[in-house]
Design an enzyme around this catalytic site. Sequence first.
Site: not given
Length: 379
Positions: A180, A135, A309
């Site tokens: 991301e 993450h 998400e």
Amino acid sequence: MNAKKIVNSVVSAALAVSMLMTCGVTASAATGSTSKPKNAVEFAANLKLGWNLGNTLDATGGSGLSSETSWGQPKATKKLFQYIKKQGFTSVRIPVSWGNHVDSDYNIDDAWMNRVTEVVDYAVDNGLYVIINSHHDCDYYYPTEAHYDDSEEYIEKIWSQVADNFKNYDEHLVFESMNEPRLMNTNKEWWFSENDKDGVESIKCINKLNQVFVDTVRKSGGKNKNRYLMVPSNAASAGNALNKNFEMPKDTVKNHLMVSVHAYSPYDFAMNAGGYSKWSSSKESELKDFMKKLDQKFIKKGYGVVIGEFGATNKNNLQDRVKWAESYTKLAASYGIPCFLWDNGGTGTTGTENFGMIDRKKLKVYYPEILKAMLKSYK
């Protein structure tokens, strides 16, 4: 150059912020049937509505095991996952930051690996599907050619350890390569034109890193030989996944890959504090556009699509968020796309990221009306 130093080499800045009837997809996939999936599209549909354990194992404050509570959330417990299952969620995404738990050779601390395993077991033991990822490690996998070698080393070393640790877990556990990955601390961190030179380079680096991830997991053996895997494009945005330069990795297993997309959409309603707060069906065009395009580029070619998400920040507009939730998830479910609600515990009305849904201390739902609207889409 050690990848840990990558972000320090970049100027500091504030963190910005159809229907399925091909590729072996059946009507049961589109409605989220829990029958044994034949491919990634059907598997993704089985995930239905998911929940993110945000700001917990992904938190990077403190040191050692104390990082889990460093961003204000309590330690995850077995009771929490029992409660999540009871509320109707089918799946959970457990974001994990590894970078602050490794030594100089990227060996993961045993205590941290054991804690992550313990939390994963809480979910698996309750019959939930689980996604774990890398993450807040973007300073270790910085997607430029100049930093590529260090980024590849990190991805290979982290996932070789994680894959080995979980190699005997069945298909209820999914691995997601990165969260991301992007050009952090630049004016192209979140947005760039389709043919922007730096943006294209970034996407192509991510393509290569995703391939390293898939190859590393597959060669680790055990049940990883057939595990369903997820990969993102730059910033995990739908737009970048749809960029002509983004490509899915090659795989030794047919139709076992999924693309990971984060979509707080429409942005002006879901995240932008200066945007609008009223929702109506006339606002659905942006949702319809990106989901239709994801269907065409990925689902129709046998790749699962997972919205890892999503959410709408609290603007003191509960009923409008209920309407938005119904519009969003109903459309996604019609394509067999599961949606994972981002939950960072925030319930205030100031700022842009108040996505709290579950009170983890009192085990209650903050906004049952919103949750009910979402669950209805995946029945």
